[in-house]
Write an enzyme that holds these catalytic residues in place. Structure first.
Site, mmCIF file in Angstrom:
data_model
loop_
_atom_site.group_PDB
_atom_site.id
_atom_site.type_symbol
_atom_site.label_atom_id
_atom_site.label_comp_id
_atom_site.label_asym_id
_atom_site.label_seq_id
_atom_site.Cartn_x
_atom_site.Cartn_y
_atom_site.Cartn_z
ATOM 1 N N LYS A 48 0.838 -1.213 0.000
ATOM 2 C CA LYS A 48 0.000 0.000 0.000
ATOM 3 C C LYS A 48 0.873 1.263 0.000
ATOM 4 O O LYS A 48 0.615 2.205 -0.737
ATOM 5 C CB LYS A 48 -0.942 -0.018 1.209
ATOM 6 C CG LYS A 48 -2.052 -1.060 1.078
ATOM 7 C CD LYS A 48 -2.851 -1.270 2.360
ATOM 8 C CE LYS A 48 -3.837 -2.427 2.162
ATOM 9 N NZ LYS A 48 -4.592 -2.773 3.377
ATOM 10 N N GLN A 92 -4.755 -1.471 9.836
ATOM 11 C CA GLN A 92 -4.683 -2.780 9.188
ATOM 12 C C GLN A 92 -5.332 -3.842 10.081
ATOM 13 O O GLN A 92 -4.969 -3.987 11.249
ATOM 14 C CB GLN A 92 -3.207 -3.136 8.901
ATOM 15 C CG GLN A 92 -3.018 -4.401 8.089
ATOM 16 C CD GLN A 92 -3.537 -4.281 6.651
ATOM 17 O OE1 GLN A 92 -3.386 -3.251 5.991
ATOM 18 N NE2 GLN A 92 -4.165 -5.343 6.174
ATOM 19 N N ASP A 115 -10.794 3.056 4.446
ATOM 20 C CA ASP A 115 -11.202 1.655 4.273
ATOM 21 C C ASP A 115 -12.728 1.533 4.171
ATOM 22 O O ASP A 115 -13.252 0.447 3.899
ATOM 23 C CB ASP A 115 -10.694 0.803 5.452
ATOM 24 C CG ASP A 115 -9.535 -0.098 5.046
ATOM 25 O OD1 ASP A 115 -9.276 -0.205 3.829
ATOM 26 O OD2 ASP A 115 -8.901 -0.689 5.942
#
Ligand code: NAP
Length: 281
Positions: A48, A92, A115
């Site tokens: 990422k 994460q 997200d």
């Protein structure tokens, strides 16, 4: 369907938007948080950050030890929420055992939630208003669009009901006039369902689980989101070689949905930055 190719196209557009934002005095800034030392999480985050670099998005990672307290993690999120330079925040997942993930997600201010997992963003999507949508389902839709797979009027079957994949994807497909069935581990006669699908999306990720040619409708579109390691090799849910002979379109693993997820995270960072400065994209 070549996820690397389509992700490359998305990244080109993101790079253009980065330059536009810079003209408005904003350098998009993504901050990620990893708690603990899960190797898969570390490698996803590395990819990422590398992708962010490629398109000119500034990014920074916070790596906290596994024994970090919930309060400490939430305090860091509080600081990032109020830091005007930070446009996107990503924690994460999964977090190490003991964390209340739901509370962590809810602590991220919705307009920095790249997200797309905050209940406000999930709720907007469920109500038909797409803003910050999770990268994986968003990436699946972009693949379908790129290859001009008809979605309106199609019958879509999703094997997954998680907040990250199945639920948002069901809403995205529904918003595009597909007739959607969401399956999971308690669904009886799963292959009876999958064989009816014009668009089949599988996101299970278990070594014992496999979509084979006899589970698939001829000429349909098969999207493989699942990831599992067998003998150290990454594979998806779908028996690619055999299903490829039956399906009209199919995504490989690796090189299918994975690169799309990352490209859509970058796009979400641009969207979040634009929302924050009141710019239309
Ligand atoms: P998850 O929360 O564990 O979801 C797995 C889903 O599969 C659940 O809905 C589960 O049903 C269902 N399932 C499990 N066994 C099944 C069976 N035998 N038959 C039918 N359904 C079954 O995981 P997730 O976070 O959504 O991720 C799913 C997979 O996608 C993982 O392999 C993950 O690594 C992968 N993934 C890939 C990407 C990418 O970019 N390529 C991104 C995200 C996720 P229940 O709800 O009943 O338990």
């Amino acid at each position: 369907m070549d996820g690397k190719l389509v992700a490359g196209e998305v990244k080109k557009q993101v790079a253009v938007h980065v330059q536009q934002l810079e003209k408005h005095g904003t350098v998009p800034f993504l901050v990620t948080i990893q708690v603990g030392d899960d190797a898969a999480s570390a490698s996803y985050l590395k990819a990422k950050h590398k992708a962010a670099d490629e398109v000119g998005i500034r990014s920074e990672s916070h790596h906290l030890p596994a024994d970090t307290s919930q309060d400490k993690l939430e305090a860091l999120l509080g600081q990032l929420n109020t830091n005007p330079k930070v446009n996107g925040i990503l924690v994460q997942l999964p977090l190490p055992p003991g964390f209340n993930e739901e509370r962590v997600i809810e602590r991220i201010i919705p307009y920095k939630d790249v997200d797309g997992l905050h209940p406000i963003n999930a709720g907007k999507l469920a109500a038909g208003h797409e803003e910050l949508v999770p990268g994986t389902p968003k990436g699946v839709i972009k693949l379908l669009n790129y290859y001009k797979v008809p979605v309106a009027g199609s019958r879509a079957v999703i094997i997954n009901r998680s907040n990250l994949v199945g639920r948002p994807l069901a809403n995205l497909l529904l918003n595009r006039d597909a007739t959607v069935t969401v399956c999971h581990s308690k669904t009886p006669n799963l292959s009876g369902m999958t064989r009816t699908a014009d668009i089949l999306v599988s996101a299970v990720g278990k070594e014992v689980f496999q979509i084979r040619a006899e589970h698939v409708k001829p000429n349909s579109t098969v999207v493989d989101v699942g990831l599992t390691r067998v003998d150290g090799k990454l594979r998806g849910d779908v028996d690619f070689e055999k299903v490829n002979r039956v399906a009209g379109y199919i995504t490989p693993v690796p090189g299918g949905v994975g690169p799309m997820t990352i490209a859509c995270l970058l796009e979400n960072t641009i969207l979040a930055s634009s929302i924050q400065i009141g710019l239309k994209v």
